[in-house]
Scaffold this motif. Structure first.
Motif, mmCIF file in Angstrom:
data_model
loop_
_atom_site.group_PDB
_atom_site.id
_atom_site.type_symbol
_atom_site.label_atom_id
_atom_site.label_comp_id
_atom_site.label_asym_id
_atom_site.label_seq_id
_atom_site.Cartn_x
_atom_site.Cartn_y
_atom_site.Cartn_z
ATOM 1 N N ILE A 199 36.504 34.822 35.944
ATOM 2 C CA ILE A 199 36.047 36.229 36.046
ATOM 3 C C ILE A 199 36.510 36.457 33.973
ATOM 4 O O ILE A 199 37.851 36.279 33.584
ATOM 5 C CB ILE A 199 36.855 37.181 36.714
ATOM 6 C CG1 ILE A 199 36.463 36.581 38.090
ATOM 7 C CG2 ILE A 199 36.974 38.905 36.112
ATOM 8 C CD1 ILE A 199 37.469 37.251 39.525
ATOM 9 N N ALA A 227 36.763 40.038 32.118
ATOM 10 C CA ALA A 227 36.123 41.464 31.893
ATOM 11 C C ALA A 227 37.268 42.324 31.008
ATOM 12 O O ALA A 227 37.646 42.177 30.754
ATOM 13 C CB ALA A 227 37.225 41.912 33.749
ATOM 14 N N ALA A 276 37.001 44.046 36.839
ATOM 15 C CA ALA A 276 37.770 42.805 37.282
ATOM 16 C C ALA A 276 37.786 43.013 38.672
ATOM 17 O O ALA A 276 36.646 41.781 39.169
ATOM 18 C CB ALA A 276 39.115 42.409 37.159
ATOM 19 N N VAL A 307 41.341 34.202 35.641
ATOM 20 C CA VAL A 307 40.853 34.603 34.786
ATOM 21 C C VAL A 307 40.908 35.088 33.671
ATOM 22 O O VAL A 307 42.068 34.505 33.431
ATOM 23 C CB VAL A 307 41.558 36.976 35.182
ATOM 24 C CG1 VAL A 307 41.047 37.634 34.154
ATOM 25 C CG2 VAL A 307 41.210 36.383 36.896
ATOM 26 N N CYS A 367 44.247 42.856 34.618
ATOM 27 C CA CYS A 367 42.557 42.845 35.721
ATOM 28 C C CYS A 367 43.469 41.663 35.949
ATOM 29 O O CYS A 367 43.429 41.680 37.698
ATOM 30 C CB CYS A 367 41.522 41.864 34.634
ATOM 31 S SG CYS A 367 40.842 42.778 33.187
#
Ligand code: 3PG
Length: 214
Positions: A17, A19, A25, A42, A52
């Protein structure tokens, strides 16, 4: 420190991820979760990446959330403080490995050569990210490494898609497969969460057929 393979659950997939905001996120993570994903990474490549991580931990507690792109001791500590449940790095140096080990979190440091694998082994690490997987020899390279480093298992990442996912999942020395293909930048920009759920669902179906996390 628990092994990363012991804390992962569900399909042997670790989607990335990236974001810009915590709400973005959470939307991506939720779309992935709806598609059967149980663990996400992340990446620390945006200014709000740490926020996030915290937001996903709070709002989707069912997901296991780790931090990727760890490049320093400060990154490792900040990721832990933000609530990361595991750490992933694209590279390995003795200092970076020690900093990640010092957090006590499960980890998968990045390697792409036999010498880097040997260095990680010297520090007691047997679960490693193989990055960038496709450019570093892909599944044939992982096969070649399996006979030499019999105790090592890999998380290949980099250039993996629904098209070549199964050749990685089929390998005994692969415990999970990572990548960004289930959340294309265009889908994120267009807030097409349905597409992210559908791509996650397709990857999950293949992974559950071929391999589940421990
Ligand atoms: C990573 O952070 O591990 C890589 O950027 C993922 O590579 P991919 O975007 O080719 O999946």
């Amino acid at each position: 420190m628990s092994a990363l393979s012991k804390v992962l659950q569900g399909p042997a997939l670790l989607p990335i991820i990236q974001a810009e905001t915590p709400s973005e996120a959470v939307a991506i993570a939720n779309a992935m979760y709806q598609g059967g994903i149980c663990s996400v990474e992340v990446v620390l490549r945006t200014t709000k990446a740490l926020d996030c991580i915290s937001a996903i931990r709070t709002q989707i507690p069912q997901l296991l959330v780790g931090a990727g792109t760890i490049l320093s001791k400060a990154d490792a500590q900040a990721a832990k403080n933000a609530g990361s449940q595991f750490l992933v790095s694209p590279a390995s140096t003795p200092n970076l490995l020690q900093a990640m080990l010092d957090t006590g979190l499960p980890l998968a440091p990045g390697v792409s050569t036999p010498s880097e694998i040997a260095m990680a082994l010297e520090m007691g690490l047997t679960e490693l990210k193989f990055f960038p997987a496709n450019l570093s020899g892909g599944s044939p390279m992982l096969k070649a490494l399996s006979s030499i480093f019999q105790q090592v298992r890999f998380c290949p990442t980099g250039g993996i898609s629904q098209q070549n996912l199964s050749e990685y999942l089929a390998l005994k020395n692969v415990f999970v497969v990572g990548g960004s293909w289930v959340s294309p930048a265009k889908a994120v920009a267009e807030q097409d969460w349905t597409l992210i759920t559908e791509l996650s669902r397709q990857a999950t179906a293949l992974a559950l057929q071929l391999k589940q996390a421990a």
